[in-house]
Motif scaffolding. Structure first.
Motif, short mmCIF file in Angstrom:
data_model
loop_
_atom_site.label_atom_id
_atom_site.label_comp_id
_atom_site.label_asym_id
_atom_site.label_seq_id
_atom_site.Cartn_x
_atom_site.Cartn_y
_atom_site.Cartn_z
N ALA A 161 0.84 -1.20 0.00
CA ALA A 161 0.00 0.00 0.00
C ALA A 161 0.88 1.25 0.00
CB ALA A 161 -0.92 -0.01 1.21
N LYS A 162 1.93 1.22 0.80
CA LYS A 162 2.86 2.35 0.85
C LYS A 162 3.53 2.58 -0.49
CE LYS A 162 7.13 3.81 3.19
NZ LYS A 162 8.14 3.45 4.22
N TYR A 163 4.02 1.51 -1.10
CA TYR A 163 4.70 1.63 -2.39
C TYR A 163 3.75 2.07 -3.50
CZ TYR A 163 8.47 -1.05 -0.14
OH TYR A 163 9.47 -1.48 0.69
N LEU A 164 2.55 1.50 -3.49
CA LEU A 164 1.58 1.85 -4.53
C LEU A 164 1.16 3.31 -4.41
CD1 LEU A 164 -0.17 0.94 -6.88
CD2 LEU A 164 -1.86 0.08 -5.24
N ALA A 165 0.97 3.80 -3.19
CA ALA A 165 0.61 5.20 -3.00
C ALA A 165 1.70 6.12 -3.53
CB ALA A 165 0.36 5.47 -1.51
N ALA A 166 2.95 5.78 -3.26
CA ALA A 166 4.06 6.60 -3.75
C ALA A 166 4.14 6.59 -5.26
CB ALA A 166 5.38 6.09 -3.14
N ALA A 167 3.92 5.42 -5.86
CA ALA A 167 3.97 5.30 -7.32
C ALA A 167 2.86 6.10 -7.97
CB ALA A 167 3.86 3.83 -7.72
N LEU A 168 1.65 6.00 -7.44
CA LEU A 168 0.52 6.73 -8.02
C LEU A 168 0.71 8.24 -7.89
CD1 LEU A 168 -2.43 4.50 -6.76
CD2 LEU A 168 -1.49 4.62 -9.09
N ASP A 169 1.30 8.67 -6.78
CA ASP A 169 1.56 10.09 -6.58
C ASP A 169 2.55 10.62 -7.62
OD1 ASP A 169 1.43 12.59 -4.81
OD2 ASP A 169 3.58 12.16 -4.79
N LYS A 170 3.61 9.86 -7.85
CA LYS A 170 4.61 10.30 -8.83
C LYS A 170 4.03 10.29 -10.25
CE LYS A 170 9.39 9.45 -10.35
NZ LYS A 170 9.81 10.85 -10.12
N LEU A 171 3.29 9.26 -10.57
CA LEU A 171 2.71 9.15 -11.91
C LEU A 171 1.63 10.22 -12.13
CD1 LEU A 171 2.49 5.27 -12.03
CD2 LEU A 171 3.70 6.68 -13.71
N GLN A 172 1.00 10.67 -11.06
CA GLN A 172 -0.03 11.70 -11.16
C GLN A 172 0.58 13.08 -11.37
OE1 GLN A 172 -3.26 11.17 -11.25
NE2 GLN A 172 -3.95 13.31 -11.25
N ASN A 173 1.73 13.32 -10.77
CA ASN A 173 2.28 14.68 -10.71
C ASN A 173 3.49 14.92 -11.60
OD1 ASN A 173 0.51 15.85 -8.57
ND2 ASN A 173 1.40 14.21 -7.35
N ASP A 174 4.15 13.88 -12.06
CA ASP A 174 5.33 14.04 -12.90
C ASP A 174 5.08 13.43 -14.28
OD1 ASP A 174 6.51 15.17 -10.70
OD2 ASP A 174 7.66 13.38 -10.17
N ALA A 175 5.82 13.92 -15.26
CA ALA A 175 5.69 13.41 -16.62
C ALA A 175 6.79 12.38 -16.88
CB ALA A 175 5.78 14.54 -17.63
N PRO A 176 6.44 11.12 -17.05
CA PRO A 176 7.47 10.09 -17.27
C PRO A 176 8.03 10.16 -18.68
CG PRO A 176 5.30 9.13 -17.44
CD PRO A 176 5.09 10.55 -17.00
N PRO A 177 9.30 9.84 -18.87
CA PRO A 177 9.89 9.80 -20.22
C PRO A 177 9.40 8.57 -20.97
CG PRO A 177 11.48 9.02 -18.62
CD PRO A 177 10.29 9.49 -17.83
N SER A 178 9.39 8.65 -22.28
CA SER A 178 8.96 7.51 -23.09
C SER A 178 9.86 7.29 -24.30
CB SER A 178 7.51 7.72 -23.56
OG SER A 178 7.41 8.91 -24.33
N ASP A 179 11.04 7.94 -24.30
CA ASP A 179 11.92 7.83 -25.45
C ASP A 179 12.65 6.50 -25.51
OD1 ASP A 179 13.10 9.06 -23.09
OD2 ASP A 179 14.98 9.09 -24.22
N SER A 180 12.80 5.80 -24.37
CA SER A 180 13.44 4.49 -24.36
C SER A 180 13.02 3.73 -23.11
CB SER A 180 14.97 4.62 -24.39
OG SER A 180 15.47 5.10 -23.15
N GLY A 181 13.19 2.43 -23.17
CA GLY A 181 12.87 1.63 -22.01
C GLY A 181 13.74 1.98 -20.82
#
Length: 281
Positions: free
Chosen positions: A130-150
């Motif tokens: 639950a702790k890890y998932l909450a942190a992941a969702l927060d980052k994915l909600q607020n930051d733009a992830p790169p997609s140029d390479s794996g």
């Protein structure tokens, strides 16, 4: 030369492979295409799945949030069916929507029994995940992830607590169909030990990136995509525990004893698909 034939209704597709005693990498022979789990066997199975149209669909989510969540909820001692059930439950509860739930809410939901095959199953590590998932969702909600390479997306995901190289690579491979990363779990490591394409002195804890490059080099030498090969090896090694353990035990014998004790398992015994291959050696 070895010749593999794939029968599709009234058509036959022939694929040529190097002779079994030729080297795919220095010190690593191709082996026979019908000997599980030789390098030639893996290459043949990838090509056969492409032609027959049974490529492994490994994507779990329809958004990056869902994909990362699915991978976080699986692995690390959690059976695949339990991880998938937990992911589906979280998705149904709206966990991957615009407003991520609080960590405490996730803990409550993950602590509730899962219904799997008519039975109540407890999800392990509910508080931690639950702790890890909450942190992941927060980052994915607020930051733009790169997609140029794996690798760039993986490096971005590694900043999230609870996500290491294997989980990050898993999410990246699934989401981007990436071939510049590899998911080095126990099944892939066993295949590398048996096939000789991993350095046995290395460990995934200390040498993940080195082992990953060895796997990618192996896939390139076979002429197949790393993402396809990774998924195929995982599926077949996971589905054949008795064969795998028998081969691993034979590795402790002397070369002469090993040769006498190892009997290749025929490909036609490993598949139930009526359109699967017949082999011509």
């Amino acid at each position: 030369m070895q010749l593999g034939a794939i029968f599709l209704d009234n058509a036959v597709v022939n694929i040529e492979f190097p002779a079994a005693d030729q080297e795919v990498l220095p010190g690593v022979q191709w082996g026979s295409i019908d000997a599980f789990p030789s390098p030639a066997y893996w290459a043949y199975q990838v090509y056969a799945r492409r032609i027959i149209g049974t490529k492994i669909n490994y994507k779990l989510g329809s958004t990056l949030k869902e994909e990362v969540g699915a991978c976080l909820l699986g692995g690390h001692g959690i059976p695949a069916n339990v991880g998938v059930a937990a992911f589906k439950k979280m998705k149904a509860l709206g966990v991957f929507g615009e407003v991520p739930p609080h960590e405490d809410t996730l803990h409550v939901w993950l602590s509730e029994p899962l219904q799997i095959a008519g039975k109540d199953v407890r999800y392990r590590f509910a508080k931690q995940k639950a702790k890890y998932l909450a942190a992941a969702l927060d980052k994915l909600q607020n930051d733009a992830p790169p997609s140029d390479s794996g690798k760039s997306l993986r490096d971005w995901l590694l900043a999230i607590p609870g996500i290491g190289y294997k989980t990050a690579s898993w999410a990246v491979r699934n989401w981007l169909d990436a071939d510049d990363v590899a998911i080095l779990d126990i099944h892939i490591l066993r295949a590398g030990l048996i096939g000789g394409f991993f350095d046995t002195k290395l460990t995934v804890e200390r040498d993940y990136l080195v082992l990953e490059q060895q796997f990618i080099s192996f896939s390139q030498a076979l002429g197949v995509r790393a993402s396809e090969l990774d998924a195929l090896i995982w599926l077949e090694m996971m589905s054949s525990p008795k064969s795998v353990h028998g081969i691993l035990e034979s590795l402790t014998l002397s070369p002469t004893e090993r040769k006498k004790s190892f009997v290749p398992r025929r490909t036609k015994q490993r598949h139930t698909d009526a359109n699967q291959t017949t082999l011509l050696i």
